[in-house]
Motif scaffolding. Structure first.
Motif, PDB file in Angstrom:
ATOM      1  N   PHE A  42       0.869  -1.350  -0.020  1.00 20.76           N
ATOM      2  CA  PHE A  42       0.205   0.116  -0.118  1.00 20.76           C
ATOM      3  C   PHE A  42       0.906   1.219  -0.031  1.00 20.76           C
ATOM      4  O   PHE A  42       1.927   1.307   0.701  1.00 20.76           O
ATOM      5  CB  PHE A  42      -0.838  -0.206   1.148  1.00 20.76           C
ATOM      6  CG  PHE A  42      -1.926  -1.129   1.277  1.00 20.76           C
ATOM      7  CD1 PHE A  42      -2.972  -1.246   0.437  1.00 20.76           C
ATOM      8  CD2 PHE A  42      -1.890  -2.204   2.082  1.00 20.76           C
ATOM      9  CE1 PHE A  42      -3.808  -2.116   0.492  1.00 20.76           C
ATOM     10  CE2 PHE A  42      -2.703  -3.137   2.259  1.00 20.76           C
ATOM     11  CZ  PHE A  42      -3.921  -3.278   1.201  1.00 20.76           C
ATOM     12  N   ASP A  44       0.548   5.449   0.344  1.00 20.52           N
ATOM     13  CA  ASP A  44      -0.233   6.715   0.740  1.00 20.52           C
ATOM     14  C   ASP A  44       0.192   7.832  -0.418  1.00 20.52           C
ATOM     15  O   ASP A  44       1.442   8.275  -0.287  1.00 20.52           O
ATOM     16  CB  ASP A  44      -0.275   7.188   1.907  1.00 20.52           C
ATOM     17  CG  ASP A  44      -1.209   6.085   2.792  1.00 20.52           C
ATOM     18  OD1 ASP A  44      -1.829   5.433   2.373  1.00 20.52           O
ATOM     19  OD2 ASP A  44      -1.035   6.364   4.191  1.00 20.52           O
ATOM     20  N   GLN A  53      -5.093   6.327  -1.083  1.00 20.00           N
ATOM     21  CA  GLN A  53      -4.283   4.874  -0.811  1.00 20.00           C
ATOM     22  C   GLN A  53      -4.106   4.109  -2.248  1.00 20.00           C
ATOM     23  O   GLN A  53      -5.302   3.905  -2.966  1.00 20.00           O
ATOM     24  CB  GLN A  53      -4.833   3.943   0.347  1.00 20.00           C
ATOM     25  CG  GLN A  53      -4.228   2.478   0.396  1.00 20.00           C
ATOM     26  CD  GLN A  53      -4.738   1.803   1.573  1.00 20.00           C
ATOM     27  OE1 GLN A  53      -4.432   2.182   2.723  1.00 20.00           O
ATOM     28  NE2 GLN A  53      -5.569   1.046   1.309  1.00 20.00           N
ATOM     29  N   ALA A  55      -3.394   0.548  -4.066  1.00 28.07           N
ATOM     30  CA  ALA A  55      -3.166  -0.807  -3.529  1.00 28.07           C
ATOM     31  C   ALA A  55      -2.598  -1.502  -4.747  1.00 28.07           C
ATOM     32  O   ALA A  55      -2.832  -1.498  -6.147  1.00 28.07           O
ATOM     33  CB  ALA A  55      -4.667  -1.308  -3.303  1.00 28.07           C
ATOM     34  N   ARG A  86     -12.237   0.297   0.252  1.00 22.32           N
ATOM     35  CA  ARG A  86     -11.126  -0.513   1.092  1.00 22.32           C
ATOM     36  C   ARG A  86     -11.653  -1.297   1.932  1.00 22.32           C
ATOM     37  O   ARG A  86     -12.825  -1.216   2.448  1.00 22.32           O
ATOM     38  CB  ARG A  86     -10.587   0.785   1.791  1.00 22.32           C
ATOM     39  CG  ARG A  86      -9.623   1.739   1.257  1.00 22.32           C
ATOM     40  CD  ARG A  86      -9.099   2.761   1.972  1.00 22.32           C
ATOM     41  NE  ARG A  86      -8.149   2.210   3.197  1.00 22.32           N
ATOM     42  CZ  ARG A  86      -7.395   3.107   3.762  1.00 22.32           C
ATOM     43  NH1 ARG A  86      -7.192   4.436   3.293  1.00 22.32           N
ATOM     44  NH2 ARG A  86      -6.496   2.375   4.880  1.00 22.32           N
ATOM     45  N   GLU A  99      -9.893   3.123  -2.181  1.00 21.70           N
ATOM     46  CA  GLU A  99      -8.577   2.994  -2.536  1.00 21.70           C
ATOM     47  C   GLU A  99      -8.449   2.906  -4.122  1.00 21.70           C
ATOM     48  O   GLU A  99      -9.548   2.522  -4.805  1.00 21.70           O
ATOM     49  CB  GLU A  99      -7.680   1.852  -1.875  1.00 21.70           C
ATOM     50  CG  GLU A  99      -8.388   0.624  -2.182  1.00 21.70           C
ATOM     51  CD  GLU A  99      -7.941  -0.716  -1.388  1.00 21.70           C
ATOM     52  OE1 GLU A  99      -7.158  -0.345  -0.427  1.00 21.70           O
ATOM     53  OE2 GLU A  99      -7.828  -1.894  -1.627  1.00 21.70           O
TER      54      GLU A  99
END
Length: 596
Positions: A42, A44, A53, A55, A86, A99
């Motif tokens: 992950f 940010d 976020q 992924a 998420r 995300e």
């Protein structure tokens, strides 16, 4: 490193919400942090709007997964993919329910390990922050502050435009008129030995614009003052500057109350009450010991000079006899909140503001204790308690001095210090007021003469015109300051609009006719050609934004501020210049200058 060719950002990191799930989006930004969970990575990603976020999992292309593994903090990325829900939601993040499942990842720039973490509330030395200001500005709280600054400026432009004002630029290279703070001087190459000055304010130019018939002017004006710095001062700063013709005080105040109402609504979604409270200067000093009082709490000053003028305690009676005063504040709950050790600390505190000491009286549950009671009669002590409005559990603090100014300064500061220690000051509470009817003049010990409190172009109150040259200390001006939470946001006045009155004021300030003509001749002469009644105001933009965002210093709302010694750590300015440049300007440096 990869390029952006063929990649187009479609959204900012802080904007996706659950309603966007399933959308294909492309984002760009800086890596806040990377979390490697083995089969899951992950990232940010941060931009000026917030964090999203990214992924990467088993379904991710292996090359993209390997690339994500190499990413570190502050790398610059471009990512494309599909928004999904998420599995582990973050309620503290606006985008915490979604995300980005990444299908394309580009590393646009790598980064060395930053000298500090790019997070809010980081315990980082200020000088380090300012040396790497471009990194410090990436922090979300700094991004928010600069965004609020932009919004305030936009609000000002929109509001004053809709109110019929013209935005007009005034010169940055002006004539030096040393009256007040020091000028920053700029040497002229074309005119050797002569200097421009950077403007301390556009004051004279904006008044000239009123003489020119423009009626309503405003400007987002850059100003410069070569003075010592404080938390709310910088050598270069920005004003929201305005001037109006055919007006009196009420007209200027009405326009500015409309502006403030609009700013608070647009920026904080707060409806402030108007009309805003007005308090004359003399009353502000009597009640709060300050010409910029903080109204978020009480602790008002009380004058007990009449009660102690004939008492046997010379610490009280002598200052009254010398023309000064004895005043107090009553601190609710202070008897318990301030043990003796803390009271002793308050004694030292007021000494830093010129007071010789601090008398006190504690109204404890077990009785009254005092630093002076034994020198006074029981009746005198009771009268002081009654005047203070104190009750059991309160603490009375008293300052006496032969000069009212010292009493006001010390007690005004003590009032704020007690409120701070008692937790009475809230940053999310906004108390505005106008302070009006300022003194026209104040005596300067340094210069040995009376100087203008605001500036020498301020008009006197009509009923005080005859005091201009005969009773300067009691002459009041048509001046007004707007104050927010104990900080002056801006100040203004109705201006002098006749050459005769302007010459009288210059004379009252100690200028001969020749000196006035040499410094301000062009200004005085202009008023001979028909000047409308006019007035205006200037806000400190930096201070206004500082208060709106709850910052402790205007440095936190200025992109590239100076530090205490007026230098800028990031660029190491000011700095030496080439001798060739000095030669062109016909400037030589002394040996002392070169070695310091």
């Amino acid at each position: 490193m990869e390029s952006l060719k063929g990649f187009k950002r479609t959204t900012y990191c802080g904007t996706p919400r659950p309603g966007d799930i399933g959308r294909d989006v492309a984002v760009c930004g800086w890596v806040q942090r990377r979390r490697d969970l083995g089969q899951l990575i992950f990232i940010d990603l941060r931009d000026r709007t917030g964090i999203l976020q990214l992924a990467f999992d088993d379904s991710t292309d292996r090359e993209i997964f390997k690339k994500a593994f190499t990413v570190r903090s502050e790398f610059v990325l471009a990512a494309r993919g599909k928004l999904r829900e998420r599995s582990s939601k973050n309620k503290d993040l606006p985008t915490g329910e979604v995300e980005l499942e990444v299908t394309e990842l580009r590393v646009l720039a790598e980064s060395e390990t930053p000298p500090f973490e790019i997070v809010d509330n980081s315990d980082v030395n200020d000088m380090l922050r300012l040396k790497y200001r471009y990194l410090d500005l990436r922090r979300p709280e700094m991004q928010r502050a600069i965004a609020v600054r932009h919004k305030v400026v936009k609000t000002a432009r929109d509001y004053f435009d809709e109110s019929g004002f013209y935005e007009i630029e005034t010169p940055m290279l002006t004539k030096s008129t040393p009256e007040g703070a020091r000028d920053y001087l700029v040497p002229s190459r074309v005119h050797p030995g002569k200097f421009y000055a950077l403007p301390q304010s556009p004051q004279q130019y904006k008044q000239m614009l009123m003489l020119a018939g423009f009626d309503k002017y405003f400007q987002i004006a850059r100003c410069f003052r070569d003075e010592d710095l404080r938390a709310d001062r910088q050598p270069e700063f920005t004003q929201i500057d305005l001037e109006m013709s055919f007006v009196e005080t009420d007209d200027v105040i009405a326009v500015n109350e409309g502006f403030l109402k609009t700013v608070f609504k647009n920026v904080l979604n707060i409806d402030i009450d108007t009309p805003i409270l007005r308090v004359p200067y003399a009353e502000a000093m009597e009640r709060y010991g300050s010409d910029k009082p903080d109204l978020r709490f009480g602790l008002e000053l009380k004058n007990v000079s009449d009660l102690v003028q004939n008492c046997g305690f010379k610490v009280f009676s002598d200052p009254v006899a010398a023309g000064g005063s004895v005043r107090l504040i009553s601190v609710p709950g202070g008897a318990e909140a301030f043990p003796r050790k803390q009271i002793d600390a308050l004694v030292e505190f007021v000494k830093t503001y010129g007071a010789k000491g601090l008398a006190w009286m504690r109204l404890g549950a077990d009785g009254v204790s005092s630093s002076f009671a034994k020198f006074m009669t029981e009746e005198e002590n009771e009268k002081i308690i009654a005047r203070a409005g104190a009750k059991t559990g309160d603490l009375i603090l008293i300052v006496a001095d032969g000069r009212d100014k010292t009493v006001f300064t010390a007690l005004g500061a003590l009032r704020i210090e007690c409120a701070r220690r008692l937790g009475l000051i809230r940053k999310d509470d906004y108390k505005l007021l106008w302070v009006t009817e300022f003194p026209m003049f104040e005596y300067s010990e340094e210069e040995g003469r009376y100087v203008a409190v605001h500036h020498p172009f301020t008009a006197p109150m009509d009923e005080d015109i005859d005091k201009l040259e005969t009773d300067k200390q009691n002459c009041r001006a048509k001046a007004y300051d707007i104050v927010l939470n104990g900080i002056e946001l801006g100040g203004g006045s109705i201006r002098i609009s006749t050459p005769e009155m302007q010459e009288t004021v210059f004379r009252a300030l100690g200028f001969t006719s020749e000196e006035a003509q040499e410094r301000f001749g062009y200004f005085i002469n202009a008023f001979k050609y028909g000047a409308p009644p006019h007035g205006g105001l200037a806000y400190g933009l930096d201070r206004l934004v500082m208060l709106l965002v709850g910052a402790d210093s205007i440095r936190d709302v200025i992109a590239f501020p100076k530090v205490q010694n007026a230098s800028e750590p990031m660029t190491s300015s000011p700095d030496a210049v080439d001798k060739k440049q000095l030669d062109e300007l016909k400037i030589g440096l002394t040996r002392d200058t070169l070695t310091t």
